[in-house]
Motif scaffolding. Structure first.
Motif, mmCIF file in Angstrom:
data_model
loop_
_atom_site.group_PDB
_atom_site.id
_atom_site.type_symbol
_atom_site.label_atom_id
_atom_site.label_comp_id
_atom_site.label_asym_id
_atom_site.label_seq_id
_atom_site.Cartn_x
_atom_site.Cartn_y
_atom_site.Cartn_z
ATOM 1 N N GLU A 1 40.282 32.701 33.892
ATOM 2 C CA GLU A 1 39.642 33.385 32.759
ATOM 3 C C GLU A 1 38.415 34.172 33.234
ATOM 4 O O GLU A 1 38.209 35.322 32.852
ATOM 5 N N GLU A 2 37.642 33.547 34.098
ATOM 6 C CA GLU A 2 36.448 34.239 34.610
ATOM 7 C C GLU A 2 36.827 35.441 35.474
ATOM 8 O O GLU A 2 36.160 36.479 35.457
ATOM 9 N N LYS A 3 37.911 35.296 36.224
ATOM 10 C CA LYS A 3 38.338 36.426 37.066
ATOM 11 C C LYS A 3 38.789 37.600 36.185
ATOM 12 O O LYS A 3 38.479 38.756 36.466
ATOM 13 N N PHE A 4 39.500 37.282 35.118
ATOM 14 C CA PHE A 4 39.911 38.342 34.183
ATOM 15 C C PHE A 4 38.675 38.981 33.529
ATOM 16 O O PHE A 4 38.624 40.202 33.342
ATOM 17 N N ALA A 5 37.707 38.150 33.184
ATOM 18 C CA ALA A 5 36.498 38.681 32.543
ATOM 19 C C ALA A 5 35.778 39.642 33.499
ATOM 20 O O ALA A 5 35.349 40.732 33.106
ATOM 21 N N ALA B 1 37.123 41.291 35.957
ATOM 22 C CA ALA B 1 37.969 42.484 36.125
ATOM 23 C C ALA B 1 37.753 43.439 34.950
ATOM 24 O O ALA B 1 37.702 44.665 35.130
ATOM 25 N N ALA B 2 37.618 42.879 33.759
ATOM 26 C CA ALA B 2 37.407 43.721 32.576
ATOM 27 C C ALA B 2 36.063 44.436 32.679
ATOM 28 O O ALA B 2 35.932 45.601 32.278
ATOM 29 N N GLU B 3 35.074 43.755 33.220
ATOM 30 C CA GLU B 3 33.762 44.393 33.396
ATOM 31 C C GLU B 3 33.861 45.550 34.399
ATOM 32 O O GLU B 3 33.309 46.634 34.167
ATOM 33 N N LEU C 1 44.996 43.311 37.832
ATOM 34 C CA LEU C 1 44.370 42.285 38.675
ATOM 35 C C LEU C 1 45.456 41.617 39.524
ATOM 36 O O LEU C 1 46.419 41.048 38.982
ATOM 37 N N ALA C 2 45.307 41.682 40.843
ATOM 38 C CA ALA C 2 46.265 41.026 41.738
ATOM 39 C C ALA C 2 46.044 39.519 41.670
ATOM 40 O O ALA C 2 44.909 39.046 41.644
ATOM 41 N N LEU C 3 47.136 38.767 41.635
ATOM 42 C CA LEU C 3 47.021 37.311 41.513
ATOM 43 C C LEU C 3 47.607 36.619 42.740
ATOM 44 O O LEU C 3 48.643 37.034 43.264
ATOM 45 N N HIS C 4 46.933 35.573 43.180
ATOM 46 C CA HIS C 4 47.430 34.733 44.268
ATOM 47 C C HIS C 4 48.017 33.496 43.607
ATOM 48 O O HIS C 4 47.297 32.775 42.912
ATOM 49 N N VAL C 5 49.296 33.253 43.820
ATOM 50 C CA VAL C 5 49.962 32.221 43.031
ATOM 51 C C VAL C 5 49.253 30.871 43.123
ATOM 52 O O VAL C 5 48.903 30.269 42.107
ATOM 53 N N LEU C 6 48.979 30.435 44.318
ATOM 54 C CA LEU C 6 48.411 29.088 44.460
ATOM 55 C C LEU C 6 46.995 28.969 43.871
ATOM 56 O O LEU C 6 46.639 27.956 43.284
ATOM 57 N N TRP C 7 46.213 29.999 44.028
ATOM 58 C CA TRP C 7 44.836 29.937 43.540
ATOM 59 C C TRP C 7 44.749 30.188 42.037
ATOM 60 O O TRP C 7 43.880 29.642 41.359
ATOM 61 N N ASP C 8 45.639 31.056 41.528
ATOM 62 C CA ASP C 8 45.503 31.485 40.136
ATOM 63 C C ASP C 8 46.529 30.864 39.196
ATOM 64 O O ASP C 8 46.300 30.773 38.004
ATOM 65 N N MET C 9 47.673 30.489 39.734
ATOM 66 C CA MET C 9 48.745 29.944 38.900
ATOM 67 C C MET C 9 49.307 28.702 39.591
ATOM 68 O O MET C 9 50.475 28.682 39.990
ATOM 69 N N PRO C 10 48.474 27.660 39.715
ATOM 70 C CA PRO C 10 48.900 26.485 40.494
ATOM 71 C C PRO C 10 50.138 25.797 39.915
ATOM 72 O O PRO C 10 50.838 25.102 40.642
ATOM 73 N N ARG D 1 46.118 39.897 27.316
ATOM 74 C CA ARG D 1 45.882 40.453 25.986
ATOM 75 C C ARG D 1 44.394 40.421 25.646
ATOM 76 O O ARG D 1 43.834 41.386 25.151
ATOM 77 N N ARG D 2 43.772 39.296 25.970
ATOM 78 C CA ARG D 2 42.373 39.131 25.581
ATOM 79 C C ARG D 2 41.455 40.122 26.304
ATOM 80 O O ARG D 2 40.526 40.648 25.722
ATOM 81 N N PHE D 3 41.720 40.346 27.577
ATOM 82 C CA PHE D 3 40.799 41.179 28.359
ATOM 83 C C PHE D 3 41.294 42.609 28.576
ATOM 84 O O PHE D 3 40.595 43.422 29.177
#
Ligand code: RM4
Ligand code: MN
Ligand code: MN
Length: 398
Positions: free
Chosen positions: A49-53, A55-57, A68-77, A91-93
């Motif tokens: 959530e903070e990374k998305f926030a 990125a939005a800034e 936003l590029a995502l690293h599976v293990l770090w971002d989607m464990p 959607r939120r950001f």
């Protein structure tokens, strides 16, 4: 008074900047460091959530970073199970999930490699993570799955280089079979680190061969930090453009190795030269589909600040390279008028495009000076005080 040629120049610049997009990496906002130590920053993001926030800034300030590029293990464990959470954050950001990066370098099993490991079980485990990543990308509507392997060996004679090529080819073919029609597999190369004797995908030639062998939707990913000193990266780019194998970039700058420094901080002329090759290929009508991404990890600079600085630099260099008078340059090249060609090329690089980028920002309702707007906007202070209250996670990657 604005002359006609000034307004034509502005229109051209605006068009160039409107169409420029660059993806930022989620890991660029997290606490990282070197193998010697991590200097924790209170403003660093710990959660997705903070990374998305963040990125939005960056997007609010620069206008050019929609994903936003995502690293599976770090971002989607939890893998695919995390997809709904990512979609809610998108959607939120107002930020899209970008390239999906499998992580084949952190689990203990990968000590001797992932897709090139001599153990068939470990190769299968690595492949199944890649297939999961393809599935995640499918569900998120992310086009690119970016592969970087830590595979290699540290000492001569300790591994069969050829057997490992065969294993890798097999895995990449299987991965390619699982791609949806619109998806792509990007194959990154790196000459050394973490392995120091041989890496299984060491350069663009190996990536190209593997991409060709895997299938038509596999492409090469050029990380500007993954070359030996003095290598001519724009020539590599020209070859990849010519052979239609260029899938994307990981932009950063380097002085010695894979330093992951701010784009253009050491050699902005090099990025200009790379961008010139791309503009030139586009003007010649070559089919281009290139994902511009940033791959940087800031240990000393503020992370959001460094990301904004990078995006602004990329915009300036992209615009500068767009302004090269290529028909004139081609004429000088044809007549071998070396000094005239060189002066035209260098002269465009020296041109200060900052008044143009500034005017474009104002015209688009963006802050005229994104770094200044970040400094005065209070975002970093706010998140620092919110995030600083809890113990921060440190990514183990340097
Ligand atoms: C590698 C490479 C990859 C990045 C990892 C963490 O050096 O640049 O793109 O994902 O680091
Ligand atoms: Mn990279
Ligand atoms: Mn790297």
């Amino acid at each position: 008074m604005v002359t006609q040629s000034e307004s034509a120049l502005f229109d051209r610049a605006a068009q160039t900047l409107d169409s420029f997009q660059i993806e930022i990496p989620s890991w660029g906002f997290a606490n990282t460091g070197t193998r010697f130590g991590k200097f924790v920053q209170t403003a660093a993001a710990s959660t997705l959530e903070e990374k998305f926030a963040d990125a939005a800034e960056v997007r609010r300030l620069t206008g050019s970073t929609p994903s936003l590029a995502l690293h599976v293990l770090w971002d989607m464990p939890n893998g695919v199970a995390d997809v709904p959470e990512v979609q809610a954050l998108e959607r939120r950001f107002g930020i899209r999930a970008g390239s999906i990066n499998p992580n084949l370098f952190q689990d203990q099993e990968y000590k001797f490699g992932s897709l090139c490991n001599p153990s068939v079980e470990i190769r299968e485990q690595a492949l199944s993570h890649v297939l999961d990543s393809i599935e995640i990308a499918k569900r998120l509507g992310s086009r690119d799955v970016s592969l970087w392997l830590p595979d290699g060996s540290n000492y001569p004679g300790t591994q069969s280089i050829r057997k490992r090529i065969g294993w890798l080819q097999q895995a990449l073919r299987t991965a390619h079979e699982h791609l949806a029609p619109e998806q792509r597999l990007l194959i990154e190369y790196k000459p050394f680190e973490p392995a120091f004797y041989h890496t299984d995908i060491a350069d663009w030639g190996m990536s190209s061969q593997l991409a060709r062998d895997a299938g038509p939707r596999a492409r090469v990913l050029v990380d500007t930090g993954h070359h030996y000193s003095s290598q001519n990266i724009e020539q590599i780019v020209a070859w990849l453009l010519h052979t239609n194998l260029l899938g994307g970039f990981h932009f950063n700058d380097r002085r010695y190795a894979d330093d992951d420094l701010t784009l253009g901080s050491i050699d902005p002329y090099q990025i200009f030269r790379i961008f010139h090759e791309i503009h030139s290929a586009a003007e010649d009508g070559l089919p281009l589909d290139i994902a511009f991404m940033i791959d940087q990890s800031h240990n000393l600079k503020g992370k959001i600040e460094a990301t904004v600085q990078t995006v602004v630099t990329a915009q300036e260099l992209w615009l500068k390279a767009a302004l090269v008078d290529r028909p004139r340059l081609a004429a000088f090249q044809q007549s071998c008028d070396l000094v005239a060609a060189e002066e035209l090329f260098r002269g465009t690089f020296w041109q200060d495009v900052r008044p143009l980028t500034r005017a474009w920002r104002v015209a688009r309702g963006l802050p005229a000076d994104p770094l200044e707007a970040l400094r005065t906007g209070g975002y970093v202070e706010r998140v620092s005080s919110e995030r600083g209250k809890r113990a921060t996670a440190v990514n183990s990657y340097a």
